[in-house]
Design a protein around this motif. Structure first.
Motif, PDB file in Angstrom:
ATOM      1  N   ASP A   1      51.109  57.975  41.499  1.00  0.00           N
ATOM      2  CA  ASP A   1      51.943  57.053  40.730  1.00  0.00           C
ATOM      3  C   ASP A   1      51.100  56.174  39.805  1.00  0.00           C
ATOM      4  O   ASP A   1      51.178  54.950  39.825  1.00  0.00           O
ATOM      5  CB  ASP A   1      52.799  56.191  41.658  1.00  0.00           C
TER       6      ASP A   1
ATOM      7  N   SER B   1      56.404  49.610  36.053  1.00  0.00           N
ATOM      8  CA  SER B   1      55.310  48.847  36.655  1.00  0.00           C
ATOM      9  C   SER B   1      54.641  49.706  37.726  1.00  0.00           C
ATOM     10  O   SER B   1      55.273  50.518  38.393  1.00  0.00           O
ATOM     11  CB  SER B   1      55.828  47.548  37.253  1.00  0.00           C
ATOM     12  N   TYR B   2      53.337  49.542  37.846  1.00  0.00           N
ATOM     13  CA  TYR B   2      52.548  50.301  38.803  1.00  0.00           C
ATOM     14  C   TYR B   2      51.811  49.347  39.724  1.00  0.00           C
ATOM     15  O   TYR B   2      51.509  48.225  39.358  1.00  0.00           O
ATOM     16  CB  TYR B   2      51.521  51.183  38.063  1.00  0.00           C
ATOM     17  N   GLN B   3      51.487  49.846  40.904  1.00  0.00           N
ATOM     18  CA  GLN B   3      50.706  49.068  41.851  1.00  0.00           C
ATOM     19  C   GLN B   3      49.228  49.153  41.471  1.00  0.00           C
ATOM     20  O   GLN B   3      48.786  50.138  40.892  1.00  0.00           O
ATOM     21  CB  GLN B   3      50.883  49.625  43.267  1.00  0.00           C
ATOM     22  N   LYS B   4      48.453  48.128  41.809  1.00  0.00           N
ATOM     23  CA  LYS B   4      47.011  48.177  41.576  1.00  0.00           C
ATOM     24  C   LYS B   4      46.411  49.222  42.506  1.00  0.00           C
ATOM     25  O   LYS B   4      46.857  49.393  43.632  1.00  0.00           O
ATOM     26  CB  LYS B   4      46.370  46.820  41.846  1.00  0.00           C
ATOM     27  N   VAL B   5      45.392  49.896  41.996  1.00  0.00           N
ATOM     28  CA  VAL B   5      44.743  50.949  42.766  1.00  0.00           C
ATOM     29  C   VAL B   5      43.332  50.494  43.108  1.00  0.00           C
ATOM     30  O   VAL B   5      42.607  49.997  42.245  1.00  0.00           O
ATOM     31  CB  VAL B   5      44.698  52.261  41.942  1.00  0.00           C
ATOM     32  N   ASN B   6      42.930  50.672  44.368  1.00  0.00           N
ATOM     33  CA  ASN B   6      41.593  50.237  44.762  1.00  0.00           C
ATOM     34  C   ASN B   6      40.535  51.259  44.303  1.00  0.00           C
ATOM     35  O   ASN B   6      40.855  52.387  43.946  1.00  0.00           O
ATOM     36  CB  ASN B   6      41.512  49.977  46.270  1.00  0.00           C
TER      37      ASN B   6
END
Length: 87
Positions: A43, A12-17
């Motif tokens: 990442d 799982s990855y974090q949302k990127v702005n």
């Protein structure tokens, strides 16, 4: 050895702005880092970065008002002009 309890899980990855996306795209296009390096550094999957690059190039073309065919035609004309100058 894997047991039945060990399930393969997608990372799982974090949302990127948007700001970070544009920073990554800019760093890659200017040659500061490669897609693979950006993937590790931020990442983010390489396929996602490739998607961003495609989207960015589409946006640039739209803002320039030039289709891919027009761009290719213009580049071919420039090549012919340069070849003519060299002879």
């Amino acid at each position: 050895m894997k047991t039945k309890k060990d399930h393969w899980r997608k990372k799982s990855y974090q949302k990127v702005n948007l700001e970070t996306k544009l920073l990554v795209v800019d760093q890659i296009l200017t040659g500061h880092i490669s897609s693979t390096q950006a993937s590790k550094k931020y990442d983010v999957p390489r396929t996602t970065i490739t998607y961003w690059l495609t989207k960015y190039s589409t946006l640039v073309q739209q803002s320039n008002g030039m289709s891919k065919n027009d761009e290719i035609k213009k580049l071919k004309e420039k090549i012919e002009e340069l070849e003519f100058q060299n002879h």
